[in-house]
Scaffold this active site. Structure first.
Site, PDB file in Angstrom:
ATOM      1  N   LYS A   1      16.962   2.893  60.992  1.00  0.00           N
ATOM      2  CA  LYS A   1      17.989   1.820  59.929  1.00  0.00           C
ATOM      3  C   LYS A   1      18.798   0.565  61.138  1.00  0.00           C
ATOM      4  O   LYS A   1      18.161  -0.638  60.523  1.00  0.00           O
ATOM      5  CB  LYS A   1      18.577   2.787  60.187  1.00  0.00           C
ATOM      6  CG  LYS A   1      19.603   2.187  58.389  1.00  0.00           C
ATOM      7  CD  LYS A   1      18.843   2.201  57.313  1.00  0.00           C
ATOM      8  CE  LYS A   1      19.448   1.558  55.952  1.00  0.00           C
ATOM      9  NZ  LYS A   1      18.007   2.177  54.869  1.00  0.00           N
TER      10      LYS A   1
ATOM     11  N   CYS B   1      16.654  19.559  79.279  1.00  0.00           N
ATOM     12  CA  CYS B   1      17.317  21.307  79.678  1.00  0.00           C
ATOM     13  C   CYS B   1      15.846  21.905  79.258  1.00  0.00           C
ATOM     14  O   CYS B   1      15.500  22.326  80.098  1.00  0.00           O
ATOM     15  CB  CYS B   1      18.061  21.589  77.849  1.00  0.00           C
ATOM     16  SG  CYS B   1      18.236  23.090  77.107  1.00  0.00           S
ATOM     17  N   TYR B   2      15.055  22.072  78.266  1.00  0.00           N
ATOM     18  CA  TYR B   2      13.885  23.343  78.477  1.00  0.00           C
ATOM     19  C   TYR B   2      13.131  22.674  79.167  1.00  0.00           C
ATOM     20  O   TYR B   2      12.338  23.043  79.485  1.00  0.00           O
ATOM     21  CB  TYR B   2      13.617  23.311  76.723  1.00  0.00           C
ATOM     22  CG  TYR B   2      11.987  24.347  76.695  1.00  0.00           C
ATOM     23  CD1 TYR B   2      12.601  25.395  76.991  1.00  0.00           C
ATOM     24  CD2 TYR B   2      11.362  23.972  76.575  1.00  0.00           C
ATOM     25  CE1 TYR B   2      10.622  26.702  76.890  1.00  0.00           C
ATOM     26  CE2 TYR B   2      10.236  24.377  76.079  1.00  0.00           C
ATOM     27  CZ  TYR B   2       9.734  25.674  76.335  1.00  0.00           C
ATOM     28  OH  TYR B   2       9.045  26.579  76.879  1.00  0.00           O
TER      29      TYR B   2
ATOM     30  N   GLY C   1      14.574  22.523  73.758  1.00  0.00           N
ATOM     31  CA  GLY C   1      14.153  23.442  72.843  1.00  0.00           C
ATOM     32  C   GLY C   1      14.402  24.649  72.289  1.00  0.00           C
ATOM     33  O   GLY C   1      15.458  25.314  73.621  1.00  0.00           O
TER      34      GLY C   1
ATOM     35  N   GLY D   1      15.415  -4.568  46.544  1.00  0.00           N
ATOM     36  CA  GLY D   1      17.031  -5.366  47.659  1.00  0.00           C
ATOM     37  C   GLY D   1      17.303  -4.422  47.920  1.00  0.00           C
ATOM     38  O   GLY D   1      18.641  -4.900  48.532  1.00  0.00           O
ATOM     39  N   GLY D   2      17.487  -3.069  48.021  1.00  0.00           N
ATOM     40  CA  GLY D   2      17.745  -2.162  49.286  1.00  0.00           C
ATOM     41  C   GLY D   2      17.187  -2.973  50.374  1.00  0.00           C
ATOM     42  O   GLY D   2      16.857  -4.012  50.483  1.00  0.00           O
ATOM     43  N   VAL D   3      18.421  -2.289  51.593  1.00  0.00           N
ATOM     44  CA  VAL D   3      17.403  -3.480  53.336  1.00  0.00           C
ATOM     45  C   VAL D   3      15.807  -2.765  53.167  1.00  0.00           C
ATOM     46  O   VAL D   3      15.223  -3.672  54.170  1.00  0.00           O
ATOM     47  CB  VAL D   3      18.863  -2.516  53.739  1.00  0.00           C
ATOM     48  CG1 VAL D   3      18.130  -2.984  55.378  1.00  0.00           C
ATOM     49  CG2 VAL D   3      19.813  -2.908  53.966  1.00  0.00           C
ATOM     50  N   ASP D   4      15.755  -1.924  52.985  1.00  0.00           N
ATOM     51  CA  ASP D   4      14.416  -1.177  54.204  1.00  0.00           C
ATOM     52  C   ASP D   4      13.609  -2.030  53.298  1.00  0.00           C
ATOM     53  O   ASP D   4      12.085  -2.611  53.672  1.00  0.00           O
ATOM     54  CB  ASP D   4      14.381  -0.336  53.207  1.00  0.00           C
ATOM     55  CG  ASP D   4      15.449   1.238  54.233  1.00  0.00           C
ATOM     56  OD1 ASP D   4      15.653   0.332  54.919  1.00  0.00           O
ATOM     57  OD2 ASP D   4      14.717   2.422  53.636  1.00  0.00           O
ATOM     58  N   SER D   5      13.221  -1.974  51.729  1.00  0.00           N
ATOM     59  CA  SER D   5      12.121  -2.510  51.068  1.00  0.00           C
ATOM     60  C   SER D   5      12.149  -4.564  51.257  1.00  0.00           C
ATOM     61  O   SER D   5      11.349  -4.726  51.487  1.00  0.00           O
ATOM     62  CB  SER D   5      12.623  -2.397  49.657  1.00  0.00           C
ATOM     63  OG  SER D   5      13.836  -2.516  49.158  1.00  0.00           O
TER      64      SER D   5
ATOM     65  N   HIS E   1      22.525  17.859  78.209  1.00  0.00           N
ATOM     66  CA  HIS E   1      21.481  16.974  77.199  1.00  0.00           C
ATOM     67  C   HIS E   1      22.588  15.444  77.319  1.00  0.00           C
ATOM     68  O   HIS E   1      23.209  15.019  77.219  1.00  0.00           O
ATOM     69  CB  HIS E   1      21.593  17.111  76.178  1.00  0.00           C
ATOM     70  CG  HIS E   1      20.954  18.086  75.420  1.00  0.00           C
ATOM     71  ND1 HIS E   1      20.254  18.620  75.051  1.00  0.00           N
ATOM     72  CD2 HIS E   1      21.518  19.555  75.171  1.00  0.00           C
ATOM     73  CE1 HIS E   1      19.410  19.326  75.085  1.00  0.00           C
ATOM     74  NE2 HIS E   1      19.945  20.404  75.306  1.00  0.00           N
TER      75      HIS E   1
ATOM     76  N   GLU F   1      21.354  12.898  75.992  1.00  0.00           N
ATOM     77  CA  GLU F   1      21.484  12.277  74.754  1.00  0.00           C
ATOM     78  C   GLU F   1      22.632  12.126  73.803  1.00  0.00           C
ATOM     79  O   GLU F   1      22.422  11.710  73.108  1.00  0.00           O
ATOM     80  CB  GLU F   1      20.089  12.264  74.142  1.00  0.00           C
ATOM     81  CG  GLU F   1      19.596  14.236  73.127  1.00  0.00           C
ATOM     82  CD  GLU F   1      19.098  14.804  74.572  1.00  0.00           C
ATOM     83  OE1 GLU F   1      19.948  14.256  75.856  1.00  0.00           O
ATOM     84  OE2 GLU F   1      19.001  15.752  74.517  1.00  0.00           O
TER      85      GLU F   1
END
Ligand code: XMP
Length: 512
Positions: free
Chosen positions: A368, A83-84, A56, A225-229, A170, A172
């Site tokens: 995703k 870190c923080y 942070g 028609g997309g991935v998420d929906s 870090h 990550e």
């Protein structure tokens, strides 16, 4: 959702907090980010196998510095401070933190002094990514140093009795080599996790939950028609089958053959599928509109109207499915506290509030890439899972200036040639998003012996992990040359093609 094992990440405002969550989940352990101020009772109720304190921008000795509830160090839960997070551990356990004379940003070499647990199986020296202005001048009682750098005599500490670890760098970010091994050691050696989060177990528990919650009610879903929906709809369908109706609206702003393709995909689905032909009404509403935000508003409102009509026709709908993902719901910089604003999802702007539905958001805990894994588990074909994202307002924000049927007729084939060539050259799956844009200018050209005064197509292709930042894609020149040739020769009304070489930020992915 109740997870059999769970890592809690407390957010102290680092820009990298989401990356921590992703790293942990990539190792098969479910993790969630909460504001740093979450109280002890809630932590106990969540019963995490381990807690990670993020980095942070603050200094622990500042007035109002974000600090966790004092007792997290005596809950008997393993803790890793980054870190923080390390500085908090030191500060709250009787150590000392001061501003460093040399701030340390960027690459440093970590010298590992002890490889028993957190640094198990790592080389004695490791390139790591530092970004800090404060450092430890006195380690807290009960702790020992397990790593240092040339600039930081204390770069990693451990309290073996309490299983508390702090690191100044870090792990990550990709610049820290073997960062995944450090997380792996924390999860499996220190916290004793099993790593059994998998798409299969997610599907099983989610389907069960949806079934219980929805009972015999009717559910509606706007399917793009997309991935998420698609993945959201299939999960719900697996639970309640034909109680679910998916509505697909042809706004007239779709790409070439897109409506046909979506109808083909869902003709045999095990939910009700409704196709709504709404091209004329959308294009009518958009006549003479140039401002991008106004276009979005008009499309959003009209979408709600179409949707309301459909819901009315079906009757008795209680729930609405949305494909909201985790990055959409994470409280942005949650150092503001638990009340920090939650980002709203813009795909189906305003639908639930206006219509009084209850929301079903089965993907709200996923990133995703995990959604794609869940989709694969559900047997969704790869041509759907690999689709590039497509914005809700569709081609309206890719036709700069006024949207007319004739301008749509120019953009669609140009876009489709671009995508076809990317696929032919095995580039489509390496690219996050690629599309053509029709510019509102005309330029001079010469075709045969004739002067032309025609449209310009811009090609946009970017690589990205999540759409938040993006780099322009380095498509080979000969491929670009071939695409340009084909567009100019095959699409009437185009005499120039340009390639967009801007990154995000400072540009955005879409042009509007
Ligand atoms: P930008 O252009 O902001 O886009 O860099 C980031 C991602 O969001 C998509 N996008 C939208 N999606 N409604 C949507 O559903 C919108 O109004 C919208 N605007 C941008 C964009 O395609 C990219 O994937």
């Amino acid at each position: 959702m109740q997870h059999s094992e769970f890592i809690l990440i407390l957010d102290f405002g680092s820009q990298y907090t989401q990356l921590i969550a992703r790293r942990v989940r990539d190792l098969g352990v479910y993790s969630e980010i909460r504001p740093f101020s979450v109280d002890e009772k809630e932590i106990e109720a969540l019963s995490p196998k381990g807690i990670i304190l993020s980095g942070g921008p603050s200094s622990v000795y500042e007035k109002n510095a974000p600090l966790p509830g004092g007792n997290i160090f005596s809950l008997g839960i393993p803790i890793l401070g980054i870190c923080y997070g390390l500085q908090i551990i030191a500060y709250m356990n009787g150590g000392q933190v001061r501003a460093a004379t040399h701030r340390e940003y960027g690459r440093a070499d970590l010298i590992i002094d002890d490889r028993a647990d957190l640094f198990f199986d790592l080389d004695s020296s490791l390139p790591v990514w530092m970004s800090h202005g404060d450092h430890l001048t006195k380690i807290p009682p009960g702790f020992e140093v397990i790593g240092h750098t040339a600039n930081s005599p204390v770069a990693a500490i451990r309290n073996s009795k309490k299983n508390i670890f702090g690191i100044q760098f870090h792990p990550e970010v990709v610049h820290t080599q073997r960062g995944d091994s450090i997380f792996r050691n924390f999860l499996f050696k220190v916290c004793d996790c099993a790593g059994n989060w998998s798409a299969a177990s997610f599907v099983e528990t989610t389907v069960e939950e949806i079934r219980k919650r929805i009972g015999t009610s009717k559910v509606l879903c706007a399917l793009s028609g997309g991935v998420d929906s698609t993945v959201a709809a299939q999960l719900v369908a697996k639970a309640i089958h034909h109680q679910l109706t998916c509505v697909f609206v042809n706004t007239g702003l779709l790409r070439a053959r897109e409506a046909e393709q979506v109808c083909d995909d869902y003709r045999h689905a095990d939910f009700e599928f409704v196709y709504v032909e709404a091209q004329e009404r959308f294009l009518d509403k958009l006549r003479n509109v140039i401002d991008p935000e106004k276009k979005r508003r008009i499309i959003g409102n009209e979408f709600i109207r179409v949707f309301e009509e459909q819901a009315g026709k079906i009757g008795g709908i209680k729930y609405l499915v949305q494909g909201t993902l985790y990055p959409d719901v994470i409280e942005s910089v949650s150092t503001k506290g638990p009340s920090a604003t939650i980002k709203t999802h813009h795909n189906v702007g305003g639908l639930p509030e206006k219509m009084g539905f209850q929301l079903v958001e089965p993907l709200r805990e996923l990133f995703k890439d995990q959604v794609r894994r869940v989709g694969k588990e559900l047997g969704i074909p790869s041509h759907i899972l690999g689709r590039h994202p497509f914005p809700g307002p569709g081609l309206a924000v890719r036709i700069l200036g006024e949207i007319t049927p004739s301008r749509l007729d120019i953009l669609r084939p140009a876009d489709s040639i671009f995508i076809e060539e990317l696929r032919k050259n095995n580039l489509y799956d390496k690219i996050w998003q690629a599309f053509a844009v029709l510019l509102p200018v005309q330029t001079v050209g010469v075709m045969g012996d004739e002067r032309t005064y025609d449209n310009v197509i811009a090609l946009r292709a970017v690589t990205s992990r999540d759409g938040m930042t993006a780099d322009w894609a380095n498509i080979p020149n000969d491929v670009l040359a071939h695409i340009s040739n084909r567009i100019i020769n095959e699409v009437k009304g185009v005499n120039r093609v340009v390639y967009d070489i801007s990154s995000k930020p400072p540009s955005t992915i879409e042009w509007e």
